[in-house]
Design an enzyme around this catalytic site. Structure first.
Site, PDB file in Angstrom:
ATOM      1  N   GLY A 117      -0.134  48.779  48.930  1.00  0.00           N
ATOM      2  CA  GLY A 117      -1.093  48.641  47.835  1.00  0.00           C
ATOM      3  C   GLY A 117      -0.655  47.660  46.773  1.00  0.00           C
ATOM      4  O   GLY A 117       0.058  46.703  47.060  1.00  0.00           O
ATOM      5  N   GLY A 118      -1.094  47.899  45.548  1.00  0.00           N
ATOM      6  CA  GLY A 118      -0.804  46.990  44.444  1.00  0.00           C
ATOM      7  C   GLY A 118      -1.803  45.854  44.333  1.00  0.00           C
ATOM      8  O   GLY A 118      -1.573  44.897  43.595  1.00  0.00           O
ATOM      9  N   GLU A 119      -2.942  45.977  45.042  1.00  0.00           N
ATOM     10  CA  GLU A 119      -3.882  44.854  45.084  1.00  0.00           C
ATOM     11  C   GLU A 119      -4.870  44.871  43.923  1.00  0.00           C
ATOM     12  O   GLU A 119      -5.650  43.941  43.780  1.00  0.00           O
ATOM     13  CB  GLU A 119      -4.651  44.874  46.410  1.00  0.00           C
ATOM     14  CG  GLU A 119      -3.779  44.428  47.560  1.00  0.00           C
ATOM     15  CD  GLU A 119      -4.234  44.990  48.885  1.00  0.00           C
ATOM     16  OE1 GLU A 119      -4.595  46.176  48.929  1.00  0.00           O
ATOM     17  OE2 GLU A 119      -4.232  44.246  49.861  1.00  0.00           O
ATOM     18  N   HIS A 139       2.577  50.844  62.550  1.00  0.00           N
ATOM     19  CA  HIS A 139       2.168  50.054  61.377  1.00  0.00           C
ATOM     20  C   HIS A 139       2.029  51.015  60.205  1.00  0.00           C
ATOM     21  O   HIS A 139       0.974  51.602  59.977  1.00  0.00           O
ATOM     22  CB  HIS A 139       0.835  49.340  61.665  1.00  0.00           C
ATOM     23  CG  HIS A 139       0.391  48.414  60.565  1.00  0.00           C
ATOM     24  ND1 HIS A 139       0.237  47.061  60.750  1.00  0.00           N
ATOM     25  CD2 HIS A 139       0.065  48.649  59.270  1.00  0.00           C
ATOM     26  CE1 HIS A 139      -0.170  46.507  59.615  1.00  0.00           C
ATOM     27  NE2 HIS A 139      -0.291  47.451  58.709  1.00  0.00           N
ATOM     28  N   HIS A 155       3.170  51.714  56.027  1.00  0.00           N
ATOM     29  CA  HIS A 155       3.767  51.278  54.757  1.00  0.00           C
ATOM     30  C   HIS A 155       4.616  52.427  54.228  1.00  0.00           C
ATOM     31  O   HIS A 155       4.200  53.165  53.338  1.00  0.00           O
ATOM     32  CB  HIS A 155       2.670  50.850  53.794  1.00  0.00           C
ATOM     33  CG  HIS A 155       1.940  49.631  54.265  1.00  0.00           C
ATOM     34  ND1 HIS A 155       2.388  48.353  54.036  1.00  0.00           N
ATOM     35  CD2 HIS A 155       0.827  49.492  55.033  1.00  0.00           C
ATOM     36  CE1 HIS A 155       1.584  47.478  54.596  1.00  0.00           C
ATOM     37  NE2 HIS A 155       0.618  48.145  55.218  1.00  0.00           N
ATOM     38  N   HIS A 183      -5.316  45.130  63.138  1.00  0.00           N
ATOM     39  CA  HIS A 183      -6.602  45.284  62.430  1.00  0.00           C
ATOM     40  C   HIS A 183      -7.725  44.544  63.174  1.00  0.00           C
ATOM     41  O   HIS A 183      -8.717  44.153  62.551  1.00  0.00           O
ATOM     42  CB  HIS A 183      -6.557  44.741  60.991  1.00  0.00           C
ATOM     43  CG  HIS A 183      -5.367  45.144  60.172  1.00  0.00           C
ATOM     44  ND1 HIS A 183      -4.824  46.403  60.208  1.00  0.00           N
ATOM     45  CD2 HIS A 183      -4.619  44.448  59.263  1.00  0.00           C
ATOM     46  CE1 HIS A 183      -3.799  46.453  59.362  1.00  0.00           C
ATOM     47  NE2 HIS A 183      -3.647  45.288  58.796  1.00  0.00           N
ATOM     48  N   HIS A 227      -1.097  40.472  60.646  1.00  0.00           N
ATOM     49  CA  HIS A 227      -2.227  41.089  59.941  1.00  0.00           C
ATOM     50  C   HIS A 227      -3.401  40.114  60.000  1.00  0.00           C
ATOM     51  O   HIS A 227      -3.287  38.984  59.562  1.00  0.00           O
ATOM     52  CB  HIS A 227      -1.833  41.374  58.489  1.00  0.00           C
ATOM     53  CG  HIS A 227      -3.000  41.516  57.557  1.00  0.00           C
ATOM     54  ND1 HIS A 227      -3.420  42.737  57.073  1.00  0.00           N
ATOM     55  CD2 HIS A 227      -3.844  40.591  57.029  1.00  0.00           C
ATOM     56  CE1 HIS A 227      -4.475  42.554  56.281  1.00  0.00           C
ATOM     57  NE2 HIS A 227      -4.750  41.257  56.234  1.00  0.00           N
ATOM     58  N   THR A 229       0.755  43.219  51.359  1.00  0.00           N
ATOM     59  CA  THR A 229       0.352  42.312  50.282  1.00  0.00           C
ATOM     60  C   THR A 229       1.424  42.220  49.211  1.00  0.00           C
ATOM     61  O   THR A 229       1.711  41.149  48.699  1.00  0.00           O
ATOM     62  CB  THR A 229      -0.927  42.837  49.576  1.00  0.00           C
ATOM     63  OG1 THR A 229      -1.756  43.454  50.527  1.00  0.00           O
ATOM     64  CG2 THR A 229      -1.664  41.715  48.884  1.00  0.00           C
ATOM     65  N   ASP A 242      -1.854  52.405  59.636  1.00  0.00           N
ATOM     66  CA  ASP A 242      -1.779  51.748  58.317  1.00  0.00           C
ATOM     67  C   ASP A 242      -1.481  52.780  57.224  1.00  0.00           C
ATOM     68  O   ASP A 242      -1.870  52.601  56.063  1.00  0.00           O
ATOM     69  CB  ASP A 242      -3.073  50.987  57.999  1.00  0.00           C
ATOM     70  CG  ASP A 242      -2.812  49.705  57.191  1.00  0.00           C
ATOM     71  OD1 ASP A 242      -1.671  49.521  56.731  1.00  0.00           O
ATOM     72  OD2 ASP A 242      -3.748  48.924  57.031  1.00  0.00           O
TER      73      ASP A 242
HETATM   74 ZN   LIG Z   1      -2.499  44.759  57.163  1.00  0.00          ZN
END
Ligand SMILES: [Zn+2]
Length: 391
Positions: free
Chosen positions: A72-74, A65, A67, A228, A199, A103, A287
């Site tokens: 991000g970008g939240e 898992h 990225h 998670h 998720h 996200t 993550d």
């Molecule tokens: Zn997640």
């Protein structure tokens, strides 16, 4: 050809001191040094040797898992995390990654994800991915997610599809079931894992959808792979029950503060194994590259951190310090994800397996890292770097 001598092998089973002969990207032979077959002179001259001096040798970690494009970008565009460079994985003992979108599946997409996976492969890492992201309808490259899974070799399943989270697209039960079916059928057609990597957010619905799917559909339990699940203690209990019913659950090695309603990955694994649930149905991922946002009651980000693959060896170290034998602690980082992801030759040290190997120093850090027979890390230093990483 590469000959490793004096390796204290955990395959993950403890095998004691062994020598390993590596040819190309494969472990050709493993055994006692005294039994080493004599090599024809032409081969002997091209064989280099490393004496590991009794260091513990484990399978390269499988981080399922990640990225890889940066997540991000939240909390605004400035919180888009940059792509994760090669040595962030190799120095952390990770030899296989599964990249995914989270996200932000708007400014990131499957093209970027696949290109990043191909780039990491060119740099020597084993890299795969999931189709889709948090939201439905999934962003796809072909006309359907089944098309993506069948036609795009690196994609192993669907993920990370968000449920029980305020950031999800609030998919209906039927939508989740349809995607699980697409993943499963594509897995049948290709021999890939064909899993739905889910998720889980903090929402009280927790794993309701998965329990219903096991009761109301014909889809095998192994297809549902919630991650998670250690983020809330009650959610963890739900996940352990589902593991007994055949799901493989994934813990995230995120930081956990004192008094938080969560378990660290180390505590989660200890509790899971103590519960008597099947030891082969749990994995631990990092993550890495993902944002670790904390939200206030209004759903606004109050603080921010970034996940790192280094959390895996840190978790392993915590487990060993707590007295867990290495052979017991290793499978969730190695053999278990390799089995779930149907990656033959990964996650184990044995004759015929991929030469993806990590020698741990006395502190539990990666001293030597070999991926596909190529030496990436020696004496804790990166010998190979990503294209844009300066020495
Ligand atoms: Zn997640």
């Amino acid at each position: 050809m590469l000959l490793l001598r004096n390796a204290d092998v955990y395959a993950p089973r403890a095998l004691g001191l062994q020598s390993l002969l590596i040819g190309g990207d494969t472990i050709l032979w493993m055994g006692q040094a005294s039994d080493l077959p004599s090599l024809p002179p032409a081969l002997a001259t091209i064989t280099s040797e490393i004496d590991l001096g009794g260091l513990r040798l484990i399978p390269g970690l499988v981080d399922a898992h990640v990225h890889v494009t940066g997540g991000g970008g939240e909390a605004g565009f400035r919180t888009r995390v940059p792509a994760v460079p090669l040595t962030r994985f190799t120095l952390a003992g990770v030899t296989t990654v599964v990249g995914l979108l989270g996200t932000d599946d708007v400014t990131r997409g499957p093209r970027d994800l696949l290109a990043t996976i191909y780039g990491l492969r060119e740099e020597g890492l084993n890299a795969y991915g999931y189709a889709g992201g948090y939201h439905v309808p999934l962003a796809t490259l072909t006309d359907s997610v089944r098309g993506d899974l069948v036609l795009l070799e690196p994609l192993l399943g669907i993920g990370e599809l968000a449920i029980s989270d305020h950031r999800s697209s609030q998919p209906s039960f039927e939508e989740v079931l349809r995607l699980a079916a697409d993943a499963h059928v594509a897995g049948l057609m290709t021999g890939k894992a064909g899993i739905l990597h889910l998720h889980l957010g903090d929402g009280p619905r927790g794993l309701d959808f998965v329990r219903r799917a096991l009761q109301e559909s014909e889809i095998p339990a192994r297809v549902f792979n919630p991650t998670h699940v250690n983020r809330r203690k009650a959610l963890f209990a739900e996940a352990v029950a589902l593991a007994r019913d055949g799901c493989c659950i994934d813990l995230t090695a995120f930081p956990v503060a004192d008094g938080e309603d969560a378990y660290s990955a180390a505590e989660g694994l200890q509790r899971y194994l103590a519960s008597g649930a099947p030891p082969d149905r749990i994995t631990i991922s990092s993550d890495a590259g993902g944002c670790l946002p904390c939200f206030d009651a209004d759903g606004r980000v109050s603080s921010m951190d970034v996940g790192s693959s280094g959390a895996l060896l840190e978790t392993l170290r915590t487990l060993l310090q707590a007295g867990m034998p290495l052979a017991t602690a290793l499978p969730p980082f190695t053999a278990n994800p390799a089995r779930l992801l149907r990656l033959p030759g990964k996650g184990r040290i044995e004759t015929g397996a991929s030469a993806d190997l990590v020698a741990l120093d006395a502190t539990g850090a990666a001293q030597t890292v070999i991926i596909g027979g190529q030496i990436h890390v020696r004496a804790g230093q990166a010998l190979r770097r990503g294209t844009f990483e300066s020495p």
